[in-house]
Write an enzyme that holds these catalytic residues in place. Structure first.
Site, mmCIF file in Angstrom:
data_model
loop_
_atom_site.group_PDB
_atom_site.id
_atom_site.type_symbol
_atom_site.label_atom_id
_atom_site.label_comp_id
_atom_site.label_asym_id
_atom_site.label_seq_id
_atom_site.Cartn_x
_atom_site.Cartn_y
_atom_site.Cartn_z
ATOM 1 N N ASP A 238 4.564 2.432 5.442
ATOM 2 C CA ASP A 238 5.936 1.713 5.106
ATOM 3 C C ASP A 238 6.684 1.382 6.241
ATOM 4 O O ASP A 238 7.058 2.242 6.957
ATOM 5 C CB ASP A 238 6.688 2.723 4.082
ATOM 6 C CG ASP A 238 5.898 3.325 2.705
ATOM 7 O OD1 ASP A 238 4.738 2.679 2.549
ATOM 8 O OD2 ASP A 238 6.631 4.028 1.925
ATOM 9 N N ASP B 93 6.336 0.497 -11.838
ATOM 10 C CA ASP B 93 7.064 1.343 -11.413
ATOM 11 C C ASP B 93 8.052 1.928 -12.420
ATOM 12 O O ASP B 93 8.611 1.088 -12.770
ATOM 13 C CB ASP B 93 8.117 0.769 -10.028
ATOM 14 C CG ASP B 93 7.450 0.268 -8.861
ATOM 15 O OD1 ASP B 93 6.116 0.530 -8.626
ATOM 16 O OD2 ASP B 93 7.851 -0.522 -7.992
#
Length: 239
Positions: free
Chosen positions: A8, A129
């Site tokens: 990330d 999500d």
């Protein structure tokens, strides 16, 4: 089952966040160094996220991501800041193996059809999500209805894979919540990659047993709570 170590990227650094909050970022160095660390430890694929893109600056980190594409030679799935067909196409044309379409898939599901028609379903991942059973968008700030309903829409529209992230447990390193994962896997006919809360080799084992296609490892991997070697042994990856 596939293991996807996370890389990330925020402000040019490889980081891990807690619950997706920018102010919780812990830096682990240069993205390419983190990527090569996991590859040297046995990873065959990476999960790369342009966090600056997710926070609204889609042009951020482009050279760093291109560096990972050029210098790793493994399968790369990429998400973060993909706001249009053109954004996704740009990454696929640049060498990313699969793109993750999140908020855009909810706001314009037809983009999944357009992308799968052009590049093939296997290269298109739709992000699911979910918080409390509801799909979240816009950096997890808003909810837009039942996550199973959206997962089925994504499958119908052309996604070849789903990436399910349980926002309730993401980044906490306290283990997974199995029922919503199982429900999703049983509700669709395409592969499901699972992220959020995976903190032990037993979590990996259980997800494999219920039919997950893959898992994304982030905070627990970087903290040392779970070793990549352990995860790979349990997953028993197949080519």
């Amino acid at each position: 089952m596939k293991i996807f170590p996370a890389v990330d990227i925020l402000s040019g650094r490889c980081v891990q966040l807690v619950q997706g909050r920018r102010d919780t970022a812990t830096s682990f160095g240069r993205p390419i160094e983190c990527a090569l660390r996991w590859i040297n430890a046995g990873a065959r694929q990476l999960h790369v996220v342009n966090l600056d893109g997710a926070f609204g600056n889609s042009a951020a980190n482009l050279p760093l991501i291109r560096e990972i594409i050029r210098n790793t030679g493994v399968t790369i799935q990429l998400g973060g800041g993909i706001r249009s067909f053109e954004d996704a196409a740009g990454w696929l044309d640049a060498g990313v193996d699969r793109v993750i379409i999140g908020t855009l898939a909810v706001k314009d599901p037809s983009v999944l059809t357009d992308l799968s028609d052009h590049y093939g379903r296997s290269r298109i991942i739709a992000g699911v999500d979910a918080r409390g059973g509801l799909i979240t968008i816009d950096g997890w700030d808003r909810t837009e209805g039942d996550y199973i309903r959206w997962a089925r829409i994504f499958e119908e529209k052309g996604a070849g894979t789903l990436l399910y992230t349980n926002v309730d447990v993401e980044g906490l390193q306290r283990g997974i919540r199995l029922p919503p994962v199982r429900r999703l896997i049983e509700s669709v006919g395409i592969p499901v990659i699972v992220a959020g809360g995976i903190s032990s080799s037993n979590d990996v084992r259980v997800l494999k047993e219920i039919g997950a296609y893959g898992v994304v490892l982030g905070s627990s991997l970087y903290s040392g709570m779970l070793s990549l070697r352990e995860a790979l042994e349990v997953a028993d990856e197949e080519d």
